[in-house]
Design an enzyme around this catalytic site. Structure first.
Site, PDB file in Angstrom:
ATOM      1  N   ASP A  16     -10.016  -4.424  -2.513  1.00 45.67           N
ATOM      2  CA  ASP A  16      -9.082  -5.027  -3.464  1.00 45.67           C
ATOM      3  C   ASP A  16      -9.140  -4.247  -4.773  1.00 45.67           C
ATOM      4  O   ASP A  16      -9.769  -4.658  -5.746  1.00 45.67           O
ATOM      5  CB  ASP A  16      -9.466  -6.493  -3.685  1.00 45.67           C
ATOM      6  CG  ASP A  16      -8.391  -7.264  -4.452  1.00 45.67           C
ATOM      7  OD1 ASP A  16      -7.271  -6.734  -4.603  1.00 45.67           O
ATOM      8  OD2 ASP A  16      -8.677  -8.383  -4.892  1.00 45.67           O
ATOM      9  N   GLU A  95       2.804  -4.692  -4.119  1.00 49.00           N
ATOM     10  CA  GLU A  95       3.300  -5.997  -4.554  1.00 49.00           C
ATOM     11  C   GLU A  95       4.701  -5.969  -5.166  1.00 49.00           C
ATOM     12  O   GLU A  95       5.026  -5.080  -5.965  1.00 49.00           O
ATOM     13  CB  GLU A  95       2.323  -6.571  -5.580  1.00 49.00           C
ATOM     14  CG  GLU A  95       2.596  -8.004  -5.981  1.00 49.00           C
ATOM     15  CD  GLU A  95       1.414  -8.603  -6.721  1.00 49.00           C
ATOM     16  OE1 GLU A  95       1.637  -9.248  -7.754  1.00 49.00           O
ATOM     17  OE2 GLU A  95       0.280  -8.422  -6.262  1.00 49.00           O
ATOM     18  N   LYS A 131       3.667  -7.188  -0.591  1.00 45.17           N
ATOM     19  CA  LYS A 131       3.088  -8.447  -1.076  1.00 45.17           C
ATOM     20  C   LYS A 131       4.165  -9.287  -1.759  1.00 45.17           C
ATOM     21  O   LYS A 131       4.838  -8.825  -2.681  1.00 45.17           O
ATOM     22  CB  LYS A 131       1.955  -8.176  -2.065  1.00 45.17           C
ATOM     23  CG  LYS A 131       0.686  -7.684  -1.414  1.00 45.17           C
ATOM     24  CD  LYS A 131      -0.378  -7.358  -2.443  1.00 45.17           C
ATOM     25  CE  LYS A 131      -0.986  -8.600  -3.035  1.00 45.17           C
ATOM     26  NZ  LYS A 131      -2.101  -8.260  -3.969  1.00 45.17           N
ATOM     27  N   THR A 155       1.097 -13.609  -0.670  1.00 42.49           N
ATOM     28  CA  THR A 155       0.015 -13.780  -1.634  1.00 42.49           C
ATOM     29  C   THR A 155       0.183 -15.073  -2.431  1.00 42.49           C
ATOM     30  O   THR A 155       1.146 -15.808  -2.225  1.00 42.49           O
ATOM     31  CB  THR A 155      -0.050 -12.549  -2.551  1.00 42.49           C
ATOM     32  OG1 THR A 155      -1.223 -12.619  -3.373  1.00 42.49           O
ATOM     33  CG2 THR A 155       1.184 -12.444  -3.436  1.00 42.49           C
ATOM     34  N   PHE A 177      -6.320 -17.683  -1.447  1.00 45.74           N
ATOM     35  CA  PHE A 177      -7.121 -17.301  -2.610  1.00 45.74           C
ATOM     36  C   PHE A 177      -8.371 -18.181  -2.725  1.00 45.74           C
ATOM     37  O   PHE A 177      -8.382 -19.184  -3.441  1.00 45.74           O
ATOM     38  CB  PHE A 177      -6.269 -17.397  -3.871  1.00 45.74           C
ATOM     39  CG  PHE A 177      -5.445 -16.167  -4.151  1.00 45.74           C
ATOM     40  CD1 PHE A 177      -4.978 -15.370  -3.129  1.00 45.74           C
ATOM     41  CD2 PHE A 177      -5.136 -15.811  -5.455  1.00 45.74           C
ATOM     42  CE1 PHE A 177      -4.215 -14.240  -3.382  1.00 45.74           C
ATOM     43  CE2 PHE A 177      -4.380 -14.679  -5.725  1.00 45.74           C
ATOM     44  CZ  PHE A 177      -3.920 -13.888  -4.686  1.00 45.74           C
TER      45      PHE A 177
END
Length: 324
Positions: A16, A95, A131, A155, A177
């Site tokens: 990440d 993203e 994303k 996400t 998350f």
């Protein structure tokens, strides 16, 4: 044997970060990026040539400042993604701007644009995950993109309703998350910590994993946003886990083997009951989860702040005749 080596036997490890060197050190299968990670990396001297490449593309564009800024940002994401893919065997996640979280058509256009740029750079779309925020609009956009062969990573996922809707839409991957769920419950309970055996973030991923495997959904589960190594270890066996460089280093420095915690056989024995979600049911069930509602809204706001910081950085560059 250390915890990272052991974990890799059970789970696909994803880095990440946007730091190419950090990814090379830890040798993950996949990598994920976002605007804040790209901004951090872009300001490092060792990546100046990548920024210069994006700037050159923007400078050659005939549009105004706003259009050149957008060109710069799109190129920057793709250039970093391209470089990351040179050193990992798997996929990179790129993203879509959080400002498009409730804009179905805008999300579609941006995803297609990013994939087009990757293909121009010689990168096969099979190695890219776009994303997208796990809003109703984002999920519907991802459903359409998947039918076009554009794979998506959903996400900002906090509630079970979000996860089920993503699976029913046929998205490639979701990112629950863990850390932010843990943060909310810790604050809500007024405690400094929650025992790992009772961690609601870990339990959320376990519930989703069991549901997906029991009912045969192809959507992959990737635990994300970890606060401590114990949360990661408790999810050994999850399809994927995306981990920051600092936690990768901690796992690597910890000797011993990791116990397998999530299995398909175990999921099939779970007591999960199947549900189906139309828009009304999705919105109601998501709304019933106070944590999910609050953390999704907060997450979009925070991602938008990060995206605007990156945009400001880009605007400053594209208004200059040359990089200095």
């Amino acid at each position: 044997m250390n915890h990272l080596e052991s974990l890799k036997r059970h789970t696909t490890i994803v880095a990440d970060t946007g730091d190419v060197d950090a990814i090379a050190r830890h040798k993950p299968q996949d990598a994920t990026t976002n605007p804040s990670l790209i901004l951090q990396a872009a300001q490092k001297d060792e990546y100046r040539d990548l920024v210069d490449e994006a700037f050159a593309a923007a400078a050659a564009h005939s549009g105004g400042e706003k259009e050149r800024t957008e060109v710069f940002l799109d190129r920057l994401f793709v250039i970093f993604g391209r470089e990351i893919l040179k050193i990992i065997p798997g996929r990179v996640s790129t993203e879509v701007d959080a400002i498009l979280s409730f804009d179905l058509e805008g999300t579609l256009a941006k995803a297609r644009r990013l994939i087009g740029l990757y293909e121009e750079a010689g990168v096969d779309r099979e190695r890219i995950l776009i994303k997208v925020s796990s809003t109703w609009e984002g999920i519907r956009a991802a459903e359409r993109l998947e039918k076009e062969g554009i794979h998506c990573n959903l996400t900002l996922l906090f509630s079970f309703a979000q996860a089920v809707a993503c699976a029913e839409a046929g998205v490639t991957l979701i990112s629950p998350f863990v850390g932010r769920i843990y943060d909310w419950h810790r604050k809500n309970r007024g405690v400094e910590d929650i025992a790992i055996e009772e961690d609601p973030g870990v339990e959320s991923v376990r519930r989703i994993y069991d549901y997906f495997k029991k009912f045969g959904y192809a959507t992959e589960v990737m635990g994300a946003s970890f606060r401590k190594a114990g949360q990661i270890v408790r999810l050994a066996g999850c399809d994927l886990l995306t981990i920051s460089p600092s936690l990768l280093e901690e796992l690597e420095a910890t000797p011993g083997e990791v116990e397998l915690c999530l299995t398909v056989d175990g999921a099939r024995r779970s007591d999960a009951e199947r549900i189906h979600l139309d828009e009304k049911t999705f919105r109601f069930l998501h709304n019933e989860d106070a944590m999910g509602v609050e953390k999704l809204a907060e997450g979009i706001r925070r991602f938008n702040v990060d995206a605007r910081k990156l945009e400001a950085y880009a605007e400053k560059l594209v208004t200059q005749p040359v990089l200095t």
